[in-house]
Motif scaffolding. Structure first.
Motif, PDB file in Angstrom:
ATOM      1  N   ASN A 146       0.820  -1.215   0.000  1.00  0.00           N
ATOM      2  CA  ASN A 146       0.000   0.000   0.000  1.00  0.00           C
ATOM      3  C   ASN A 146       0.850   1.261   0.000  1.00  0.00           C
ATOM      4  O   ASN A 146       0.531   2.247   0.680  1.00  0.00           O
ATOM      5  N   LEU A 147       1.903   1.243  -0.778  1.00  0.00           N
ATOM      6  CA  LEU A 147       2.727   2.428  -0.960  1.00  0.00           C
ATOM      7  C   LEU A 147       1.997   3.398  -1.891  1.00  0.00           C
ATOM      8  O   LEU A 147       1.553   2.999  -2.975  1.00  0.00           O
ATOM      9  N   PRO A 148       1.858   4.666  -1.531  1.00  0.00           N
ATOM     10  CA  PRO A 148       1.214   5.629  -2.437  1.00  0.00           C
ATOM     11  C   PRO A 148       2.034   5.754  -3.724  1.00  0.00           C
ATOM     12  O   PRO A 148       3.195   6.161  -3.682  1.00  0.00           O
ATOM     13  N   ALA A 149       1.422   5.408  -4.846  1.00  0.00           N
ATOM     14  CA  ALA A 149       2.227   5.295  -6.073  1.00  0.00           C
ATOM     15  C   ALA A 149       1.381   5.473  -7.318  1.00  0.00           C
ATOM     16  O   ALA A 149       0.159   5.284  -7.313  1.00  0.00           O
ATOM     17  N   VAL A 150       2.078   5.790  -8.409  1.00  0.00           N
ATOM     18  CA  VAL A 150       1.503   5.810  -9.752  1.00  0.00           C
ATOM     19  C   VAL A 150       2.397   4.965 -10.639  1.00  0.00           C
ATOM     20  O   VAL A 150       3.629   4.998 -10.515  1.00  0.00           O
ATOM     21  N   PHE A 151       1.783   4.183 -11.524  1.00  0.00           N
ATOM     22  CA  PHE A 151       2.522   3.298 -12.427  1.00  0.00           C
ATOM     23  C   PHE A 151       2.546   3.917 -13.828  1.00  0.00           C
ATOM     24  O   PHE A 151       1.503   4.321 -14.352  1.00  0.00           O
ATOM     25  N   THR A 202       5.778  12.746 -15.439  1.00  0.00           N
ATOM     26  CA  THR A 202       6.226  12.560 -14.060  1.00  0.00           C
ATOM     27  C   THR A 202       6.040  13.837 -13.245  1.00  0.00           C
ATOM     28  O   THR A 202       5.507  13.808 -12.127  1.00  0.00           O
ATOM     29  N   LYS A 203       6.477  14.971 -13.795  1.00  0.00           N
ATOM     30  CA  LYS A 203       6.309  16.232 -13.069  1.00  0.00           C
ATOM     31  C   LYS A 203       4.830  16.547 -12.861  1.00  0.00           C
ATOM     32  O   LYS A 203       4.431  17.041 -11.790  1.00  0.00           O
ATOM     33  N   ALA A 204       3.992  16.258 -13.865  1.00  0.00           N
ATOM     34  CA  ALA A 204       2.565  16.543 -13.730  1.00  0.00           C
ATOM     35  C   ALA A 204       1.944  15.729 -12.602  1.00  0.00           C
ATOM     36  O   ALA A 204       1.082  16.228 -11.860  1.00  0.00           O
ATOM     37  N   VAL A 205       2.372  14.481 -12.435  1.00  0.00           N
ATOM     38  CA  VAL A 205       1.865  13.669 -11.323  1.00  0.00           C
ATOM     39  C   VAL A 205       2.271  14.299  -9.996  1.00  0.00           C
ATOM     40  O   VAL A 205       1.444  14.454  -9.080  1.00  0.00           O
ATOM     41  N   PHE A 206       3.549  14.653  -9.867  1.00  0.00           N
ATOM     42  CA  PHE A 206       3.997  15.314  -8.636  1.00  0.00           C
ATOM     43  C   PHE A 206       3.210  16.601  -8.398  1.00  0.00           C
ATOM     44  O   PHE A 206       2.769  16.885  -7.276  1.00  0.00           O
ATOM     45  N   SER A 214      -6.340  10.700  -4.479  1.00  0.00           N
ATOM     46  CA  SER A 214      -7.300   9.597  -4.444  1.00  0.00           C
ATOM     47  C   SER A 214      -7.567   9.044  -5.837  1.00  0.00           C
ATOM     48  O   SER A 214      -7.823   7.854  -6.006  1.00  0.00           O
ATOM     49  N   GLU A 215      -7.505   9.910  -6.834  1.00  0.00           N
ATOM     50  CA  GLU A 215      -7.720   9.477  -8.224  1.00  0.00           C
ATOM     51  C   GLU A 215      -6.463   8.838  -8.815  1.00  0.00           C
ATOM     52  O   GLU A 215      -6.533   7.832  -9.532  1.00  0.00           O
ATOM     53  N   LEU A 216      -5.301   9.408  -8.519  1.00  0.00           N
ATOM     54  CA  LEU A 216      -4.055   8.959  -9.130  1.00  0.00           C
ATOM     55  C   LEU A 216      -3.443   7.743  -8.443  1.00  0.00           C
ATOM     56  O   LEU A 216      -2.726   6.974  -9.089  1.00  0.00           O
ATOM     57  N   ASN A 217      -3.704   7.558  -7.165  1.00  0.00           N
ATOM     58  CA  ASN A 217      -3.035   6.498  -6.419  1.00  0.00           C
ATOM     59  C   ASN A 217      -3.285   5.120  -7.038  1.00  0.00           C
ATOM     60  O   ASN A 217      -4.427   4.717  -7.225  1.00  0.00           O
ATOM     61  N   HIS A 218      -2.219   4.440  -7.407  1.00  0.00           N
ATOM     62  CA  HIS A 218      -2.211   3.105  -8.018  1.00  0.00           C
ATOM     63  C   HIS A 218      -2.851   3.099  -9.409  1.00  0.00           C
ATOM     64  O   HIS A 218      -3.249   2.039  -9.909  1.00  0.00           O
ATOM     65  N   GLN A 219      -2.917   4.255 -10.026  1.00  0.00           N
ATOM     66  CA  GLN A 219      -3.409   4.336 -11.403  1.00  0.00           C
ATOM     67  C   GLN A 219      -2.280   4.033 -12.381  1.00  0.00           C
ATOM     68  O   GLN A 219      -1.113   4.349 -12.125  1.00  0.00           O
ATOM     69  N   TYR A 220      -2.630   3.411 -13.509  1.00  0.00           N
ATOM     70  CA  TYR A 220      -1.682   3.198 -14.606  1.00  0.00           C
ATOM     71  C   TYR A 220      -1.868   4.303 -15.630  1.00  0.00           C
ATOM     72  O   TYR A 220      -2.975   4.543 -16.114  1.00  0.00           O
ATOM     73  N   LEU A 221      -0.765   4.972 -15.965  1.00  0.00           N
ATOM     74  CA  LEU A 221      -0.761   5.978 -17.020  1.00  0.00           C
ATOM     75  C   LEU A 221       0.073   5.445 -18.175  1.00  0.00           C
ATOM     76  O   LEU A 221       1.203   4.981 -17.973  1.00  0.00           O
ATOM     77  N   TYR A 222      -0.489   5.510 -19.373  1.00  0.00           N
ATOM     78  CA  TYR A 222       0.196   5.021 -20.572  1.00  0.00           C
ATOM     79  C   TYR A 222       0.967   6.191 -21.178  1.00  0.00           C
ATOM     80  O   TYR A 222       0.367   7.123 -21.720  1.00  0.00           O
TER      81      TYR A 222
END
Length: 308
Positions: A146-151, A202-206, A214-222
């Protein structure tokens, strides 16, 4: 106050693109560049740009625990071509998990992980590339912990045409020659301009993390602009430079796992029917760049060809 971001692979293509962009925004971010060799020319250059360059080996957990101390965010990537991974493919998964453990121990709030899907799942077990599987297993570990992350699912890199010398200009014959292993001339690859677009996503996610976690956490971005064949790329070269080209399919990369990966692309493409560019990337305000941009800005100058 600016936030401290640890960047792995900071002297390479992916991590380097992220580090360089973040360093252009010192009011928002400070960069801690992780590298095994802080004295390398690439590492010294990052230091001159303002990065804090730290010696850290992804295979050594103690290095990472210290390297991530005080970091708000992490950009994480492993390199299959690292000798430690090529000689021991299982090391890629261990390196990724070591990085996750260090992020958890240091309370990292936003972890961005450059990854790939399961080749085993895509091919039904027929074409299994450890380049894919090691990264994919780290995804599962991130969710488990459960690490806060984006893939980030990355496309094939336009930069490989230069970095791996796939594309050359034959002055004697006055033509551009595109030599690439395994990939058929009609195979469509999802493509990515790393230096412009991986860094921007990457910068946009940060940038958006605080309000859209809540929307981005564990989301996959292509992270890819479009699907192109080698012939499409040569058509762009013709459009931008006026030079005709030929495509030559080489029999092997010399690396069995990479051959398997490319054959997987020949048979199954990349990322199924996912529409590119990804609507979720566009929602972050990132405008992706295409093949004409790369040819005009990078490939043509590299080949010493004038632009029309």
């Amino acid at each position: 106050m600016s936030r401290l971001i640890a960047v792995t692979g900071a002297t390479g293509n992916q991590g380097g693109s992220v580090a360089k962009l973040l360093l252009q925004h010192p009011d928002q971010y400070r960069v801690r560049a992780l590298t095994r060799d802080p004295q390398s020319p690439a590492a010294r250059w990052l230091a001159e740009l303002g990065a804090e360059v730290v010696k850290a080996d992804l295979t050594v957990p103690a290095d990472l625990a210290e390297a991530l101390r005080g970091c708000w965010g992490v950009f994480g990537v492993t390199n299959f071509y690292d000798s430690k991974i090529k000689d021991d493919p299982g090391s890629e998964e261990r390196q990724g998990k070591n990085l996750v453990d260090a992020a958890l121990a240091n309370g990292v709030e936003c972890f961005i992980w450059s990854t790939l899907p399961s080749s085993h799942k895509i091919s039904g077990g027929r074409l299994v590339s450890r380049i894919y599987e090691g990264k994919h297993h780290v995804d599962d570990y991130i969710r488990e912990k459960n690490l806060p992350a984006v893939f980030l699912y990355t496309g094939n890199f336009y930069e490989n045409m230069v970095l791996r010398s796939h594309v050359r200009y034959n002055r004697e014959l006055d033509r551009v020659e595109f030599h690439q292993p395994v990939i058929n001339e009609t195979t469509k690859l999802a493509m990515l301009y790393v230096q412009k677009d991986l860094s921007a996503v990457t910068k946009a996610v940060f940038d958006h993390w605080d309000v859209r976690k809540s929307e981005l956490n564990h989301q996959y971005l292509y992270v890819a602009n479009a699907r192109l064949t080698p012939l499409d790329i040569l058509a762009s070269v013709k459009k931008v430079t006026g030079k005709d080209g030929i495509y030559v399919r080489l029999p092997t990369t010399g690396v069995p796992d990479r051959d398997i990966m490319f054959q997987l692309y020949n048979e199954a493409g990349m990322y199924g029917a996912k529409e590119l560019p990804d609507e979720n990337v566009l929602k972050l305000g990132v405008q992706m760049h295409g093949i004409d941009d790369f040819v005009r800005e990078v490939l043509a100058p590299h080949l010493r060809l004038p632009v029309l």
